[in-house]
Design a protein around this motif. Structure first.
Motif, PDB file in Angstrom:
ATOM      1  N   ASP A  18     -76.571 -59.205  48.878  1.00 35.33           N
ATOM      2  CA  ASP A  18     -76.373 -59.924  50.343  1.00 35.33           C
ATOM      3  C   ASP A  18     -75.640 -61.195  50.032  1.00 35.33           C
ATOM      4  O   ASP A  18     -75.226 -62.042  50.944  1.00 35.33           O
ATOM      5  CB  ASP A  18     -77.492 -59.747  50.951  1.00 35.33           C
ATOM      6  CG  ASP A  18     -77.669 -58.501  51.575  1.00 35.33           C
ATOM      7  OD1 ASP A  18     -76.746 -57.489  51.563  1.00 35.33           O
ATOM      8  OD2 ASP A  18     -78.836 -58.152  51.694  1.00 35.33           O
ATOM      9  N   VAL A  20     -74.002 -62.480  47.281  1.00 34.54           N
ATOM     10  CA  VAL A  20     -72.570 -62.794  46.724  1.00 34.54           C
ATOM     11  C   VAL A  20     -71.801 -61.830  47.482  1.00 34.54           C
ATOM     12  O   VAL A  20     -71.585 -60.744  47.942  1.00 34.54           O
ATOM     13  CB  VAL A  20     -72.806 -61.934  45.284  1.00 34.54           C
ATOM     14  CG1 VAL A  20     -71.279 -62.226  44.646  1.00 34.54           C
ATOM     15  CG2 VAL A  20     -73.584 -62.607  44.609  1.00 34.54           C
ATOM     16  N   PRO A  21     -70.822 -62.870  48.266  1.00 36.14           N
ATOM     17  CA  PRO A  21     -69.781 -62.267  49.055  1.00 36.14           C
ATOM     18  C   PRO A  21     -68.850 -61.444  48.306  1.00 36.14           C
ATOM     19  O   PRO A  21     -68.331 -61.607  47.013  1.00 36.14           O
ATOM     20  CB  PRO A  21     -69.135 -63.403  49.789  1.00 36.14           C
ATOM     21  CG  PRO A  21     -69.283 -64.545  49.081  1.00 36.14           C
ATOM     22  CD  PRO A  21     -70.736 -64.219  48.243  1.00 36.14           C
ATOM     23  N   ARG A  22     -68.357 -60.121  48.830  1.00 34.07           N
ATOM     24  CA  ARG A  22     -67.347 -59.462  48.344  1.00 34.07           C
ATOM     25  C   ARG A  22     -66.009 -60.242  48.344  1.00 34.07           C
ATOM     26  O   ARG A  22     -65.665 -61.038  49.178  1.00 34.07           O
ATOM     27  CB  ARG A  22     -67.047 -58.282  48.922  1.00 34.07           C
ATOM     28  CG  ARG A  22     -68.200 -57.138  48.918  1.00 34.07           C
ATOM     29  CD  ARG A  22     -67.613 -55.820  49.712  1.00 34.07           C
ATOM     30  NE  ARG A  22     -66.528 -55.253  49.028  1.00 34.07           N
ATOM     31  CZ  ARG A  22     -65.776 -54.694  49.954  1.00 34.07           C
ATOM     32  NH1 ARG A  22     -66.039 -54.152  51.266  1.00 34.07           N
ATOM     33  NH2 ARG A  22     -64.567 -54.187  49.121  1.00 34.07           N
ATOM     34  N   THR A  23     -65.277 -60.036  47.283  1.00 32.30           N
ATOM     35  CA  THR A  23     -64.040 -60.794  46.819  1.00 32.30           C
ATOM     36  C   THR A  23     -62.916 -59.667  47.077  1.00 32.30           C
ATOM     37  O   THR A  23     -62.924 -58.515  47.201  1.00 32.30           O
ATOM     38  CB  THR A  23     -64.002 -61.459  45.820  1.00 32.30           C
ATOM     39  OG1 THR A  23     -63.895 -60.390  44.697  1.00 32.30           O
ATOM     40  CG2 THR A  23     -65.080 -62.505  45.629  1.00 32.30           C
ATOM     41  N   THR A 105     -62.529 -64.619  49.292  1.00 34.37           N
ATOM     42  CA  THR A 105     -63.707 -63.657  49.935  1.00 34.37           C
ATOM     43  C   THR A 105     -62.883 -62.840  50.923  1.00 34.37           C
ATOM     44  O   THR A 105     -62.015 -63.042  51.321  1.00 34.37           O
ATOM     45  CB  THR A 105     -64.854 -64.326  50.654  1.00 34.37           C
ATOM     46  OG1 THR A 105     -64.375 -64.951  51.827  1.00 34.37           O
ATOM     47  CG2 THR A 105     -65.454 -65.417  49.684  1.00 34.37           C
ATOM     48  N   ALA A 107     -63.840 -61.761  53.781  1.00 41.19           N
ATOM     49  CA  ALA A 107     -64.011 -62.485  55.078  1.00 41.19           C
ATOM     50  C   ALA A 107     -62.963 -63.518  55.109  1.00 41.19           C
ATOM     51  O   ALA A 107     -61.942 -63.334  56.326  1.00 41.19           O
ATOM     52  CB  ALA A 107     -65.337 -63.089  55.488  1.00 41.19           C
ATOM     53  N   GLU A 108     -62.516 -64.104  54.507  1.00 44.54           N
ATOM     54  CA  GLU A 108     -61.459 -65.175  54.622  1.00 44.54           C
ATOM     55  C   GLU A 108     -59.852 -64.512  54.190  1.00 44.54           C
ATOM     56  O   GLU A 108     -59.158 -64.821  55.276  1.00 44.54           O
ATOM     57  CB  GLU A 108     -61.363 -66.083  53.170  1.00 44.54           C
ATOM     58  CG  GLU A 108     -62.609 -66.995  53.235  1.00 44.54           C
ATOM     59  CD  GLU A 108     -62.631 -67.724  51.728  1.00 44.54           C
ATOM     60  OE1 GLU A 108     -63.102 -69.091  51.908  1.00 44.54           O
ATOM     61  OE2 GLU A 108     -62.418 -67.126  50.659  1.00 44.54           O
TER      62      GLU A 108
END
Length: 138
Positions: A18, A20-23, A105, A107-108
């Protein structure tokens, strides 16, 4: 009945996931077909049809990714009044990009793709070579 194989993970692994954001590197697809920007639109369309791909990565003479073109973009190009069978990809691409880094990321990347209304986004290495493509799920 089908078998499902499960692996138990330590409790601390879930907590770490949780943080470490997924890339993009975690979700990108293989680069797929790549064509040179000096190729004509007609030849590129044939490559796309032959590979049954939804998009092509476009590279310059040095192998650096200059963009991505989709079936919908090809249709718009062929339907335009300026279209000729000698039209080259570099003439219709315009500006380079946009691109994502493998370290961007998710999200970005999703935000940028939705903002720009992109279905696919090239993922490039620091030096500019294509590593893969990020495709939004529909």
């Amino acid at each position: 009945m089908s078998l499902v194989q499960m692996q138990l993970r330590p409790a601390h692994a879930d907590a770490h996931a949780d943080l470490v954001p997924r890339t993009v590197d975690d979700a990108m697809e293989a680069a797929g077909p790549q064509v040179c920007d000096d190729m004509t639109v007609e030849v590129a369309l044939a490559v796309m049809a032959g590979s049954r791909a939804d998009h092509l990565l476009i590279c310059d003479e040095d192998g650096l990714c200059t963009g991505l073109i989709t079936r919908e973009q090809f249709r718009a190009i062929r339907d335009s009044a300026a279209y000729t069978d000698r039209l080259r990809l570099r003439d219709v691409l315009g500006d380079r990009g946009p691109f994502a880094s493998p370290m961007t990321t998710m999200a970005e990347a999703e935000h940028a793709m939705r903002y720009r209304r992109l279905d696919a986004l090239p993922v490039v290495a620091e030096q500019g070579s294509a590593l893969g493509v990020l495709v939004l799920a529909r």
